[in-house]
Scaffold this active site. Structure first.
Site, PDB file in Angstrom:
ATOM      1  N   GLU A  38     -74.939 -82.187 -26.082  1.00 56.21           N
ATOM      2  CA  GLU A  38     -74.682 -82.691 -27.330  1.00 56.21           C
ATOM      3  C   GLU A  38     -74.819 -81.572 -28.319  1.00 56.21           C
ATOM      4  O   GLU A  38     -74.041 -81.631 -29.178  1.00 56.21           O
ATOM      5  CB  GLU A  38     -75.569 -83.915 -27.792  1.00 56.21           C
ATOM      6  CG  GLU A  38     -75.335 -85.149 -26.924  1.00 56.21           C
ATOM      7  CD  GLU A  38     -73.947 -85.802 -27.386  1.00 56.21           C
ATOM      8  OE1 GLU A  38     -73.353 -85.272 -28.398  1.00 56.21           O
ATOM      9  OE2 GLU A  38     -73.434 -86.694 -26.402  1.00 56.21           O
ATOM     10  N   TYR A 120     -76.216 -87.696 -36.034  1.00 51.97           N
ATOM     11  CA  TYR A 120     -75.383 -87.955 -35.063  1.00 51.97           C
ATOM     12  C   TYR A 120     -76.075 -87.795 -33.641  1.00 51.97           C
ATOM     13  O   TYR A 120     -76.009 -88.434 -32.700  1.00 51.97           O
ATOM     14  CB  TYR A 120     -73.872 -87.307 -34.960  1.00 51.97           C
ATOM     15  CG  TYR A 120     -73.624 -87.087 -33.798  1.00 51.97           C
ATOM     16  CD1 TYR A 120     -72.781 -88.375 -33.099  1.00 51.97           C
ATOM     17  CD2 TYR A 120     -73.656 -86.201 -32.849  1.00 51.97           C
ATOM     18  CE1 TYR A 120     -72.252 -88.406 -31.801  1.00 51.97           C
ATOM     19  CE2 TYR A 120     -72.918 -86.137 -31.407  1.00 51.97           C
ATOM     20  CZ  TYR A 120     -72.437 -87.241 -31.144  1.00 51.97           C
ATOM     21  OH  TYR A 120     -71.971 -87.119 -29.715  1.00 51.97           O
ATOM     22  N   ASP A 138     -69.730 -89.940 -34.713  1.00 47.03           N
ATOM     23  CA  ASP A 138     -69.203 -88.423 -34.851  1.00 47.03           C
ATOM     24  C   ASP A 138     -67.750 -88.556 -35.279  1.00 47.03           C
ATOM     25  O   ASP A 138     -67.239 -89.820 -35.863  1.00 47.03           O
ATOM     26  CB  ASP A 138     -69.294 -88.128 -33.359  1.00 47.03           C
ATOM     27  CG  ASP A 138     -67.891 -88.507 -32.508  1.00 47.03           C
ATOM     28  OD1 ASP A 138     -67.633 -89.876 -32.669  1.00 47.03           O
ATOM     29  OD2 ASP A 138     -67.314 -87.898 -31.721  1.00 47.03           O
TER      30      ASP A 138
END
Length: 359
Positions: A38, A120, A138
DNA sequence: TATCCGTGGGG
DNA sequence: TCCCCAAGGAT
């Protein structure tokens, strides 16, 4: 919305992308790999991340291993991926997690306290690694939500609204799959241009499709122009092959990364006075080309000078001579790989192929 | 709220 | 060539 969620999951079960950081169906994801992926994927394409991810997990298989590395090692491995504050924050976060016994926080609120993890990423890790019933927002999911719910308000102002809308897909059943399904949908079907609505599992309930405006959403506020800055860089090659290198300030542009000495970069740069910025007195030779590089908020044009200097050349404050065999350890960002590529290869002793792959 | 922060690929 | 933009965060 239940039907849409089910349709989405059914689509995902058939069309999910196979990615290095994803666990096999039914297997528990490794929070370390989820977190690392991520961070790497922030504002970065899947294609660009794949190789870096493989390299990182091979060298540092778990958070304890990454915490034991030095920041310089991490920056060196990150070189070329961009947004280098991510690497510095990654390293800091690894040490924080390792200090807690290697256990990652499990909620968005606690995850967001780690450096480099914002709204996020916190939601994404919580959903994917810990089955937390939240829908991360996102760029993909912003687009899917804007189209599904026909949100005309422009980004980034509409972000809070879109986050609320996206929660319509939230639920206790397979929250991680829903998050990844929405992202896959945005990446492969609900694309920015020419979305493939005929293939979309959400077409029936899509207000944007129904109105015939899906491809025009989401609206975005106009962005400002990108100026050009100019400067000069100097490649000093000592008789033993060593190169003169320094480390950039810890924060800001290319923070903590390696560079060769040079001028500041400014729109008012005077190329006729370029030699005045040289780090030492030498027979500086201007190289043939100009290095062009584009950053987020400005373009750069760099003139490059090179010089061969004698073996006894003294050290300079804040700089170091790097032996050819140590060049691969240096965290040169892409712009300085381009600078080094301006120097004729026969003048460089280090096996610069890997350093010189950039344009 | 706005700016800063990389890089590479696609249209 | 130029513009867009890609699993955003920090300040």
């Amino acid at each position: 919305m239940l039907e849409a969620r089910d349709a989405l999951l059914a689509w995902y079960d058939r069309h999910a992308r196979v990615l290095p950081w994803r666990s096999a169906p039914g297997e528990r994801p490794d929070p370390y790999r989820v977190w690392l992926s991520e961070i790497m994927l922030q504002q970065t394409t899947v294609q660009a991340v794949k190789g870096f991810f493989e390299t990182f997990v091979a060298r540092w298989p778990d958070v304890a291993a990454l915490a034991a590395a030095s920041e310089q090692e991490v920056l060196s491995q990150w070189a070329g991926l961009g947004y280098y504050s991510r690497a510095r924050n990654l390293h800091r976060a690894a040490r924080e997690v390792a200090a807690r016994g290697g256990e990652f926080p499990r909620t968005p609120e606690d995850l967001a306290e780690l450096p480099g993890i914002g709204p996020y990423t916190a939601a994404a890790i919580a959903a994917i690694a810990f089955d937390h019933p939240v829908v991360p927002l996102d760029g993909n999911i912003e687009r899917v939500a804007a189209r599904c719910f026909a949100v005309h308000a422009p980004l980034p102002g509409s972000k809070p609204l879109l986050r609320d809308k996206a929660q319509a897909f939230a639920g206790a059943d397979r929250p991680g799959c829903v998050a990844q399904a929405l992202m896959d949908l945005g990446a492969t079907i609900c694309t920015p241009k020419s979305p493939a609505c005929a293939l979309c599992p959400l077409e029936e309930g899509c207000a944007g499709f129904k109105a015939g405006i899906a491809a025009s959403l989401p609206a975005k506020t106009a962005k400002q122009a990108r100026p050009t800055r100019r400067g000069v860089a100097f490649v000093a090659i000592r008789a033993d092959g060593a190169l003169l290198v320094r480390t950039r300030p810890a924060k800001g542009l290319l923070g903590g990364m390696s560079e060769v000495p040079g001028s500041e970069w400014s729109e008012a740069f005077d190329a006729s006075k370029a030699r005045a910025h040289a780090p030492l007195s030498a027979n500086w030779v201007k190289t043939a080309g100009v290095v062009r590089h584009v950053f987020t908020h400005f373009a750069l044009e760099l003139v490059v000078y090179r010089a061969s200097v004698p073996r006894g050349t003294p050290d300079l404050p804040g700089m170091r001579w790097v032996a050819p065999g140590d060049m691969h350890r240096e965290a040169f960002p892409t712009v300085f790989r381009k600078v080094l590529a301006q120097v004729p290869e026969k003048l460089l002793d280090f096996s610069g192929k890997s350093l010189r792959k950039s344009k």
